[in-house]
Design a protein around this motif. Sequence first.
Motif, PDB file in Angstrom:
ATOM      1  N   GLY A 267       0.790  -1.266  -0.167  1.00  0.00           N
ATOM      2  CA  GLY A 267      -0.169  -0.066   0.034  1.00  0.00           C
ATOM      3  C   GLY A 267       0.623   1.065   0.088  1.00  0.00           C
ATOM      4  N   THR A 268       2.019   1.159   0.192  1.00  0.00           N
ATOM      5  CA  THR A 268       2.934   2.304   0.312  1.00  0.00           C
ATOM      6  C   THR A 268       3.179   2.871  -1.324  1.00  0.00           C
ATOM      7  N   ILE A 269       3.269   3.861  -1.415  1.00  0.00           N
ATOM      8  CA  ILE A 269       3.331   4.592  -2.768  1.00  0.00           C
ATOM      9  C   ILE A 269       4.770   5.004  -2.819  1.00  0.00           C
ATOM     10  N   ILE A 270       5.492   4.431  -3.786  1.00  0.00           N
ATOM     11  CA  ILE A 270       6.980   4.968  -4.218  1.00  0.00           C
ATOM     12  C   ILE A 270       6.540   6.042  -5.456  1.00  0.00           C
ATOM     13  N   ILE A 271       7.475   7.221  -5.114  1.00  0.00           N
ATOM     14  CA  ILE A 271       7.409   7.929  -6.284  1.00  0.00           C
ATOM     15  C   ILE A 271       9.124   7.887  -6.941  1.00  0.00           C
ATOM     16  N   GLY A 272       8.965   7.598  -8.243  1.00  0.00           N
ATOM     17  CA  GLY A 272       9.914   7.428  -8.855  1.00  0.00           C
ATOM     18  C   GLY A 272      10.375   8.288  -9.986  1.00  0.00           C
ATOM     19  N   SER A 273      11.697   8.552 -10.178  1.00  0.00           N
ATOM     20  CA  SER A 273      12.000   9.634 -11.311  1.00  0.00           C
ATOM     21  C   SER A 273      12.603   8.747 -12.431  1.00  0.00           C
ATOM     22  N   PHE A 274      12.196   9.349 -13.645  1.00  0.00           N
ATOM     23  CA  PHE A 274      12.276   8.327 -14.873  1.00  0.00           C
ATOM     24  C   PHE A 274      13.760   8.335 -15.193  1.00  0.00           C
ATOM     25  N   ILE A 275      14.252   7.140 -15.603  1.00  0.00           N
ATOM     26  CA  ILE A 275      15.613   6.623 -15.999  1.00  0.00           C
ATOM     27  C   ILE A 275      15.728   6.363 -17.505  1.00  0.00           C
ATOM     28  N   GLU A 276      16.381   6.939 -18.336  1.00  0.00           N
ATOM     29  CA  GLU A 276      16.108   6.578 -19.863  1.00  0.00           C
ATOM     30  C   GLU A 276      16.658   5.190 -19.965  1.00  0.00           C
ATOM     31  N   HIS A 277      17.831   4.801 -19.473  1.00  0.00           N
ATOM     32  CA  HIS A 277      18.152   3.547 -19.781  1.00  0.00           C
ATOM     33  C   HIS A 277      18.626   2.774 -18.727  1.00  0.00           C
ATOM     34  N   PRO A 278      18.513   1.351 -18.828  1.00  0.00           N
ATOM     35  CA  PRO A 278      18.830   0.673 -17.441  1.00  0.00           C
ATOM     36  C   PRO A 278      20.374   0.620 -17.356  1.00  0.00           C
ATOM     37  N   SER A 279      21.144   0.953 -18.184  1.00  0.00           N
ATOM     38  CA  SER A 279      22.661   1.064 -17.908  1.00  0.00           C
ATOM     39  C   SER A 279      22.891   2.199 -17.009  1.00  0.00           C
TER      40      SER A 279
END
Length: 257
Positions: free
Chosen positions: A149-161
């Motif tokens: 139920g916790t909400i994680i705020i994530g910042s977009f990363i363009e590439h897995p590398s």
Amino acid sequence: MSFLASNLRYLRKQKGLTQQDLADQLEVQRTMISAYEDGRSEPKLSSLLKISAILEVGIEELLEHDIENLGRKALQKRNLQILTIATDESDRENITWVGQKASAGYLNGFADPEFMEQLPQFHLPNLPRHATYRAFELAGDSMLPLIAGTIIIGSFIEHPSEIKSGRTYVLVTQSEGIVYKRVFNYLAENGKLFLVSDNEHYKPYEVRGEDVLEVWEAKAFISTDFPNPGDKKKSLSLSDLGEMLKDIQEDLRKLKP
């Protein structure tokens, strides 16, 4: 300029194949594979077609694209196409919330503007404006002390590398769905990411880089439950993570030819 030699060596190692393994599949001597990878010889068209099939890569990409340094073309195109954002009347980006019930639909609809518009959207203060954010609701207890139920705020990363080993990320994957884990980046060594839970009762596992559709670096979380100090006994310590990382590195060394 042909990138055949470097791409062949890189992709072979990603597949976990030794030079002898690849030679056996191509029905040639191991020294021939060594010559291909050193740039001293080039395979005939018939062998090139077999190599393309074994390594699951197009001939044009194998010959003309610097895969090791630039990544797979298919992943680059996917990253450029899938990120759909929503804005308010002031043209300010909203944070789109992907709840547990929407997770399954998100795997198919993350690139569909109509689907994304139906998801809840909100703003948070004090987040840097140069990034794009998304919110994901946790399921399960694999990342204690953060609970379901916790909400994680994530910042977009363009590439897995760009993933930094030891940090936590939300990964949208073809094989595992949407997961929030502590990630160790071994894309350069074997094309895989190792995902570790902070709850010691869950075993680490790996995903292939090409299975990753989106990467979101965790920046904040929202929860109505205050973490219980007692829960820390169930989570991995930094020393535990360090030992786990050593074990992973040792496994990687054993895989190399």
